[in-house]
Design a protein around this motif. Structure first.
Motif, PDB file in Angstrom:
ATOM      1  N   LEU A 103      -0.846  -5.365  -5.073  1.00 34.32           N
ATOM      2  CA  LEU A 103      -2.147  -6.019  -4.944  1.00 34.32           C
ATOM      3  C   LEU A 103      -2.829  -6.113  -6.308  1.00 34.32           C
ATOM      4  N   ASP A 123      -6.335  -3.688   2.853  1.00 32.31           N
ATOM      5  CA  ASP A 123      -5.185  -3.863   1.964  1.00 32.31           C
ATOM      6  C   ASP A 123      -4.016  -4.514   2.696  1.00 32.31           C
ATOM      7  N   SER A 182      -7.756  -2.858  -4.317  1.00 31.03           N
ATOM      8  CA  SER A 182      -7.500  -2.040  -3.129  1.00 31.03           C
ATOM      9  C   SER A 182      -8.818  -1.496  -2.595  1.00 31.03           C
ATOM     10  N   SER A 210      -3.702   3.734   1.013  1.00 28.73           N
ATOM     11  CA  SER A 210      -2.610   2.761   0.993  1.00 28.73           C
ATOM     12  C   SER A 210      -1.513   3.278   0.078  1.00 28.73           C
ATOM     13  N   VAL A 241      -0.632  -0.822  -3.371  1.00 25.19           N
ATOM     14  CA  VAL A 241      -1.785  -0.919  -4.267  1.00 25.19           C
ATOM     15  C   VAL A 241      -1.396  -1.609  -5.574  1.00 25.19           C
TER      16      VAL A 241
END
Length: 791
Positions: A237, A250, A244, A229, A234
């Motif tokens: 998140l 994701d 992740s 990702s 990442v």
């Protein structure tokens, strides 16, 4: 909901500082719980590149590395297992300061000079990963400050949302609120429809349309989940406390945080046939993504294929259908689940997920297609592949349908104490996405699908207050024309009875209305309790049919803590019958035990008895001024001692019970001293008689005392009633002042001594009148009760 300030400001960036923004969100009802940095406090850490490594001459686990900062090369000793040539990592140079006030200096490690330090994520407090160096992408610019590279001058803001504000469990919802609060423009990402690259679909059958009014699915082929990702995703998140995992997971998590629509990705190869949205079969098994095996109930909505369940709808997917590193083809789902259908299901299986948290509070019923397009575009950008057409099954009749709400400017002013301009009202509501039509102080407001908590005019007024600012509303004292209320003199209301009992040494208790079913059976054997469908615990599952169980448990609690003298009372409801014919009756109950008086040198330590409790009850019955209408009659109660139980009646109606606790019940409860209980119907004892003035007589009283022998089983109350009847209208007082059984008295008889007082209002009574009345009393008592005068 936790989010990054930088992410929020990429949507909407009001001219306000961080502190001002946090305070404004809290004042608008979106209470901010915490504001925390996204990384530790450090400086002097840059992007470095490992040019070469060689074994440390004196340490097996250390390597001597040559590290570049883009212009110079430094020798650094490192023990990380993943250090290797060509790796880009965080490089703390000489003079750098790391979290914990740790300053980097020149050092020698086992005799080899080291000029700096290569860092893991945990050492920079970016994450808790400490298994090796933080590996940076190959395109990371060597020499750039790590704080700039990761944009670490940011904070994570955690908002504690009330259950009705599920629309703010996303960046889109929060940005909408901030835009409305600051009258700032909101920039949404451009979400375009993804053109299908193939025509493959999987059939979808929604067999429970009421629970799932809308379901969308899409096949995405030839994805490469080995690709990581992107760093920006990442980081966003991570700053929202989401770990992740892989690109597919994701992306679905990112779309959930960004738009508020939970999604799920299945491994297409394990789906047998098509998708069926149905209720689970009783006892059906499913192994979840966390490895837990659950046994499904028939009231649980599941996503299934033609063979078995794949996921608990709105909660968590199954392990066997989840994506993995070998997955090549995906089936993306995006759905709207009815809040009632999924509410409580996660908790009933011991689960709580981000998905269930949102679906239980409500997800926008019109959001599923937009989320599907957003997730598809992100997936194709990150892991490649070809997307097929979207298949959608929708039942419009089952989707939420909110009718327009009337809003009146007059009502707004009445409730807020402030007159808002019509233009401002329309502007504030419009900023939240509400459609406002009309004018001249009268509007019809259409509520958007994301605001399922707005259904009444007062809801709209609350939104106006929030956006205008609670702290800006004027402070006004309430104004009303208050007329004095008449007080019924023939009523002794509950506060009067409470004060009376407190004055007699009682303390008020408040116990639970739901009790242990076993305790219910002890006090009301043979009676079916009204049980709770979802009790707090197993020992709080039955609604009480008496206040005694709670009071007795309170007494037991005190006795176990060396409080031997206890007097408690409680007022509250008892619940008699089942739901179809349930009676909720206000009661007043009490319990006494221990010594009659508090410990003192001035009196003895006699224990309370039946008559102490009776005296307290008589005081309650007399509070409304009509004590003579009540009678104490020998009775029976399963929780009370045979022979020490009285029914309390009023004009023949049962009012309550008084007595000592049954010895067997006391033994079962572990009570080792006598308890005396009473319980009264509150409505029967509060109504009394209007007090009336009676002129005091100026003439002397005449008193006669009678000692009467009667059978032992004759209640004294019956004799007193007959005496009142025969004594004539000038009897002013009648008292039972002695009861005797023993030496000199027939064992089957007892002696009752009564005192009678006569007084005429306008003259002096003569002996003949009193003697005649006395003889009439004795004759009647002899005929009715076989009573004789005691010699």
């Amino acid at each position: 909901m936790k989010f990054s300030e930088q992410w929020l400001r990429s949507w909407v960036s009001p001219q306000a500082s961080r502190d001002e923004l946090v305070a404004r969100l809290s004042m608008a009802g979106l209470e901010v719980d915490s504001v925390s940095p996204v990384a530790g406090a450090f400086s002097g850490v840059i992007v470095g590149e490992v040019l070469s490594t060689e074994q440390h001459p004196d340490a097996d686990k250390l390597r001597v590395c040559q590290v570049s900062n883009g212009s110079e090369t430094f020798q650094v000793v490192c023990g990380a297992p993943n250090v290797r040539p060509g790796l880009k990592i965080p490089f703390a140079t000489i003079g750098a300061e790391l979290p914990g006030d740790f300053k980097i200096k020149k050092a020698k490690l086992r005799g080899v000079e080291s000029n700096g330090m290569l860092c893991s994520a945990s050492e920079l407090q970016i994450s808790e990963d400490n298994e090796g160096l933080l590996e940076l992408p190959a395109d990371a610019p060597v020499g750039q400050d790590i704080r700039e590279y990761f944009e670490l001058n940011d904070v994570s803001i955690e908002v504690d949302l009330t259950p009705n504000r599920g629309d703010c469990l996303s960046l889109a919802g929060l940005a909408r609120e901030v835009g409305a609060l600051y009258d700032a423009p909101v920039t949404r990402p451009q979400i375009a429809a993804v053109a299908p690259a193939h025509d493959e679909v999987r059939p979808v059958d929604v067999l429970a349309p009421q629970a799932c009014p809308r379901y969308l699915g899409r096949v995405v082929r030839n994805v490469d989940l080995s690709k990581p990702s992107p760093r920006w995703m990442v980081e966003r998140l991570r700053r929202a406390d989401v770990r992740s995992i892989d690109a597919a997971v994701d992306v679905t998590n990112y779309v959930m945080l960004e738009l508020g629509q939970p999604m799920h990705a299945f491994d297409l190869d394990v789906i047998q046939g098509g998708i069926r949205v149905r209720m689970a079969e009783e006892g059906e098994k499913l192994v979840l993504l966390d490895g837990q095996e659950v046994t499904l109930r028939a009231d649980t909505l599941v996503i299934a294929d033609h063979q078995r369940a794949l996921a608990i709808a709105g909660v968590m997917g199954g392990e066997h259908s989840g994506v993995s590193a070998t997955t090549r083809d995906l089936f993306l789902e995006s759905a709207f689940f009815d809040t009632i259908a999924v509410a409580g299901k996660a908790r009933s299986y011991g689960l709580h997920t981000d998905s269930s948290h949102r679906f239980e509070r409500g997800v926008d019923s019109q959001l599923a297609r937009e989320a599907m397009e957003r997730a598809t575009a992100l997936l194709l950008e990150i892991v490649g592949g070809e997307a097929g057409p979207i298949i959608e099954v929708v039942d419009p009749a089952q989707l939420p349908n909110v009718t327009p709400i009337s809003l009146r400017a007059e009502r707004v002013e009445q409730m807020l104490g402030l007159k808002l301009d019509d233009e401002l009202i329309v502007k504030l509501l419009g900023a939240l996405g509400l459609s406002v039509e009309g004018g001249a102080g009268q509007w019809q407001v259409k509520v958007p699908s994301h605001r399922f908590d707005i259904s009444l005019e007062v809801d709209l007024i609350e939104e106006l207050a929030r956006l205008y600012g609670y702290n800006r509303l004027p402070v006004r004292y309430p104004q009303a024309r208050l007329a004095p209320q008449t007080k019924a003199e023939a009523v002794a209301d509950l506060p009067v009875l409470r004060r009376l009992l407190v004055a007699r040494g009682y303390q008020e208790a408040i116990t639970y209305s739901f009790i242990d079913p076993k305790l219910f059976e002890l006090f009301s054997p043979g009676v079916k309790p009204l049980t709770l469908a979802n009790p707090i615990s197993a020992d709080m599952a039955a609604m009480r049919a008496s206040l005694w169980p709670g009071l007795v448990k309170a007494v037991e609690h005190n006795l176990n803590r060396q409080q031997s003298r206890v007097r408690l009372f409680e007022s509250g409801l008892r619940f008699v019958g089942q739901l179809d014919e349930l009676k909720q009756e206000p009661m007043l109950a009490g319990v006494i035990t221990g010594s009659r008086l508090p410990e003192s040198w001035a009196h003895g330590r006699d224990s309370v008895d039946f008559f102490d409790a009776k005296a307290d009850v008589e005081a309650l019955l007399a509070a409304a001024g009509d004590a003579t209408s009540f009678a104490f009659v020998p009775g029976e109660h399963s929780a009370l001692h045979p022979g020490q139980t009285a029914r309390i009646e009023r004009d023949g109606r049962l009012v309550g019970y008084l007595g000592a606790i049954h010895p067997e019940l006391a033994k079962t409860l572990g009570l080792d001293q006598p308890l005396f209980l009473f319980e009264l119907l509150l409505g029967e004892i509060t109504a009394g008689r209007m007090p009336a003035f009676k002129e005091l007589s100026r003439f002397p009283e005449v008193r006669r005392d009678l000692a009467l022998l009667v059978d032992r089983d004759v209640p004294a109350q019956n004799l007193l009633a007959d005496i009142r009847e025969q004594a004539g209208e000038w009897l002013t007082d009648l008292r039972l002042f002695d009861v005797y059984q023993g030496k000199g008295i027939d064992p089957l008889r007892k002696s009752l001594a009564v005192g009678l007082t006569w007084q005429h209002p306008s003259r002096t009574l003569n002996d003949d009148e009193v003697s005649t009345a006395t003889q009439n009393i004795l004759t009647s008592l002899e005929q009715r009760f076989n009573a004789t005068l005691r010699n």
